[in-house]
Structures are given as structure tokens and as C-alpha cells.
Design an enzyme around this catalytic site. Structure first.
Site, PDB file in Angstrom:
ATOM      1  N   CYS A 110       0.828  -1.208   0.000  1.00 29.25           N
ATOM      2  CA  CYS A 110       0.000   0.000   0.000  1.00 29.25           C
ATOM      3  C   CYS A 110       0.863   1.258   0.000  1.00 29.25           C
ATOM      4  O   CYS A 110       0.510   2.276  -0.604  1.00 29.25           O
ATOM      5  CB  CYS A 110      -0.944   0.002   1.189  1.00 29.25           C
ATOM      6  SG  CYS A 110      -0.143  -0.159   2.806  1.00 29.25           S
ATOM      7  N   HIS A 123      -1.703   1.885   7.040  1.00 33.44           N
ATOM      8  CA  HIS A 123      -2.126   1.764   5.639  1.00 33.44           C
ATOM      9  C   HIS A 123      -1.906   3.092   4.921  1.00 33.44           C
ATOM     10  O   HIS A 123      -2.039   4.163   5.524  1.00 33.44           O
ATOM     11  CB  HIS A 123      -3.609   1.382   5.599  1.00 33.44           C
ATOM     12  CG  HIS A 123      -4.130   1.062   4.233  1.00 33.44           C
ATOM     13  ND1 HIS A 123      -3.518   0.168   3.385  1.00 33.44           N
ATOM     14  CD2 HIS A 123      -5.227   1.522   3.562  1.00 33.44           C
ATOM     15  CE1 HIS A 123      -4.215   0.076   2.257  1.00 33.44           C
ATOM     16  NE2 HIS A 123      -5.237   0.899   2.339  1.00 33.44           N
ATOM     17  N   ASN A 132      -8.552   4.218  -2.390  1.00 36.81           N
ATOM     18  CA  ASN A 132      -7.862   3.083  -1.767  1.00 36.81           C
ATOM     19  C   ASN A 132      -7.261   2.188  -2.853  1.00 36.81           C
ATOM     20  O   ASN A 132      -7.449   2.423  -4.046  1.00 36.81           O
ATOM     21  CB  ASN A 132      -8.854   2.297  -0.895  1.00 36.81           C
ATOM     22  CG  ASN A 132      -8.177   1.506   0.197  1.00 36.81           C
ATOM     23  OD1 ASN A 132      -6.958   1.372   0.230  1.00 36.81           O
ATOM     24  ND2 ASN A 132      -8.965   0.967   1.109  1.00 36.81           N
TER      25      ASN A 132
END
Length: 396
Positions: free
Chosen positions: A171, A345, A365
Site C-alpha cells: 500500500c 495503511h 484506496n
């Protein structure tokens, strides 16, 4: 092969240096970046062979930095996680967001979920870099709502493109590469329409270059410096074949059949893409000539500064702590409501707004379009530490 820098006593340097093997300057640099590391090593100053570069796991254990799971914990982490507990808690709480089952995590175990949280968020271990400020931001007249896709329509396809990190903790590479991608398109007024390679970032912006480790996690500040120093090549989603270096892992879902997605069980965790000097996805492209670079790298702090940065130059990278309820997000303005922390994240912030009296950041995302609100989400400004790690840089 092993290093240990201990206390430097006032009466003699020799008491503070054990097996440094002529690399004291490297250790000093590490201590400058991570004062906590210096403190930990100092607490073991009389123990030889404490830091061994060939034995990362042994060093981690020696410094008491590794968590050792019991057999019971290991077995529990392998079991499918019951997210319905958090869905019910959120939807009965009166919170300004809706929770539900997302295909990405249906039937996923806690281990599988935590594997995706690959960003360092502990302030004692993050590298933030230069802080950029806008003195004029305090008196700026910001719009109530701002969406980069609408503000730069020629780059809307790039800004709104939702990727999938698959079964990999990359990520940090997604959030940084994608934001730089948007800024490059914006800076060229839509002329640059290629996608940038997350594989190139995940592989080459590594432990040596960026204090980052591919599918095993990384920083969100250092990749921007790497974009400035080395640059990144083009690269699309899994096996698209149009650009230099596509993402090496496919879109996947856990334990459910979903059109267009294979089971994450069929995707081994990682492996991290390899750092190459050629274009494996499209051999007609020259790797060196395909590189694009950033002109700068910096950290942004404060809501007004962040808004000014986004409105002026485009999307930014952000990092925050994920809690057990976040994978269940469907719509509304997320705020931590139920469950414990799962890890750090990284995502990209493309705008802001107000909904039902709550100020939020609008984010993209990297869990594919089946997750959340077509791959996007809104998060309460400041929640889960998101205001503390915002990074960006100017595109050349």
C-alpha cells in the site's frame, strides 16, 4: 557483517563501539533517522554481535522488536475473521457511516487482513522529511467541497483509477506512486496519460534506497525522495501489457467467488516484484528513457496547508492506522467506531468535503473497486492519525 554501536562514554570512544566494522557513519545516519533505535542499542551496549546485517530476524529478537505469537494466537489468526460483529456495532452506533460486507475481505483471516497493512505509522519509526508550509493558507477561502477529478477533468481517469495491491503489503508503494502519477498528469495539463509502475517503486525503492521492503511494508515519505532521485517507469495493472512494468500480482478476493477476481488463496503472499533495468511488460519500451522524476519531496502538516497543497498541485499520499471496522466501510464519513488496531495503511487523498456536519478527506484506496464506495472512501479529518502523515512532491 555485524554492527553494534553502543554508548559513547565521555572517557573514551572505545567503550561505545563494538564490532562496527568500519561503518560507524552508516550507524550514525540510522540513529539520526531513528533515535529510538539508538536508545534500544544503548540498552544492550555490553552485548556483542547485537546488530547483524545478515540475520535480520535475530537482530529483531535481540532488540525485543519482534512479537512472538503463541500457538493459540497463530491458530486464531488463521481462522476466518467475523467482521459481522463490527458491522453490527457500527450500524447500531449512530455513526455517520455505513458498514457492510466487502468481497475483498469476506472470509478473510486476521492474518490475511493484516498482511495488507504495510505502512509504517509509528512516529518513532517514520521518516517525514522537509515540511512545506503555505503562509497564505490561514486566510485562504477554500471551497466547502473539492474533488481533484472534477478540478482537473483531463486527468480524471488517472486520478480516479482504482488499483488492487492484491495479497501484498505494498500500500505504501501504491499511495505514493499513484499520487505522483496524478501530479504528473496535472503538471503536464493532461499530456501525460500513462500509468506509473507500482512494481518499480515496490521493488527498487527498497531497504537500501527507501527503508521499505516491498510486500512486507514501507515508508510513505522516502518514496517521494526516490521519485526525485531515481524516478519511476510506467506500468499498468496486472498483465495489461501497454506500459513498461505492470503490477505483478492479480486482483483477488478472499474465499469467495467474484467475477473478474481470483481467490487470494491462489496468490502467494508477495512475492515482492523484482528490481529490473528493463521493461518486462512491454519490451519495446526503453527502461531508462521511460523514467520520470519528481522535482521535490516534502511533508505537509495542518488542514489548511494540506488543502492548499491539493488544490494547487494535486493529490497527496496519506497514511493512517487501520482498525478492525475499516475493512467493512461502505459509505459515509468513516471514523473509528469498533475494534482494535490492525496496522498502518497508505492511500491517496484527492479532495475534501463536509457531510452531515463532519469534515472529511476524500480518498482512493488500493483494494479494487468492489471495496467501499467503488474503491473510494471518506474519512473524518484527523481520525486514525491521517493528518499526521501527508506527503507529496512537485512533478517535473
Amino acid at each position: 557483517a555485524s554492527l553494534h554501536r553502543g554508548r559513547v562514554a565521555a572517557e573514551g570512544r572505545e567503550q561505545g563501539l563494538v564490532a562496527a566494522a568500519g561503518r560507524e557513519e552508516e550507524l550514525d545516519a540510522l540513529y539520526t533517522l531513528f533515535p529510538k533505535l539508538h536508545t534500544m542499542i544503548n540498552s544492550h551496549y555490553n552485548e556483542r554481535e547485537l546488530v547483524n546485517l545478515k540475520d535480520a530476524e535475530g537482530t529483531c529478537k535481540a532488540l525485543n522488536m519482534c512479537h512472538t505469537e503463541s500457538i493459540a494466537e497463530m491458530l486464531l489468526a488463521e481462522q476466518p475473521k467475523d467482521l459481522s460483529v463490527h458491522i453490527e456495532a457500527v450500524n447500531n452506533s449512530g455513526a455517520n457511516w455505513v458498514a457492510g460486507h466487502n468481497e475483498k475481505f469476506t472470509g478473510a483471516s486476521q492474518k490475511e487482513i493484516r498482511q495488507l497493512m504495510g505502512t509504517v505509522v509509528d512516529p518513532e519509526w517514520t521518516i517525514t522529511g522537509h515540511v512545506k508550509e503555505y503562509p497564505e493558507a490561514a486566510n485562504a477561502d477554500f471551497p466547502v467541497n473539492f474533488d481533484a477529478r472534477e478540478n482537473w477533468p483531463d486527468c480524471a481517469a488517472t486520478i480516479g483509477h482504482v488499483r488492487d495491491q492484491s495479497d501484498c503489503g505494498s500500500c505504501w508503494a501504491h499511495g505514493t506512486t499513484e499520487a505522483f502519477n496524478d501530479r504528473l498528469c496535472i503538471a503536464t495539463e493532461g499530456a501525460y496519460q500513462a500509468l506509473l509502475s507500482v512494481s518499480d517503486t515496490a521493488a527498487c525503492c527498497n531497504g537500501t534506497e527507501c527503508f521499505s521492503f516491498g510486500c512486507n511494508g514501507g515508508q510513505v515519505g522516502t518514496p517521494w525522495s526516490w521519485f526525485k532521485r531515481d524516478g519511476v517507469v510506467s506500468g499498468g495493472d496486472y498483465q495489461t501489457g501497454e506500459f513498461c512494468y505492470d503490477y505483478t500480482l492479480p486482483i483477488c478476493a478472499h474465499h469467495v467467488e467474484s467475477p473478474g477476481m481470483i481467490s487470494c488463496d491462489d496468490v502467494p503472499f508477495g512475492p515482492t516484484p523484482a528490481c529490473l533495468n528493463s521493461c518486462p511488460s512491454n519490451t519495446a519500451i526503453d527502461y531508462a528513457n521511460d523514467k520520470v522524476k519528481a522535482a521535490s519531496s516534502y511533508n505537509i502538516r495542518g488542514i489548511d496547508n494540506i488543502k492548499m497543497e491539493i488544490m494547487t498541485h494535486g493529490t497527496v499520499t496519506a497514511a493512517f492506522t487501520v482498525y478492525e471496522d475499516f475493512p467493512t466501510y461502505k459509505s459515509g464519513v468513516y471514523r473509528h467506531t469498533s475494534g482494535a488496531a490492525e496496522g498502518g495503511h497508505a492511500i491517496k487523498v484527492i479532495g475534501w468535503g463536509v457531510e452531515n456536519g463532519e469534515d472529511y478527506w476524500l480518498c482512493v484506496n488500493s483494494w479494487n473497486e468492489t471495496w467501499g464506495d467503488n474503491g473510494t472512501f471518506k474519512i473524518l479529518m484527523g481520525d486514525c492519525g491521517i493528518n499526521d502523515q501527508m506527503h507529496a512532491g512537485l512533478a517535473q
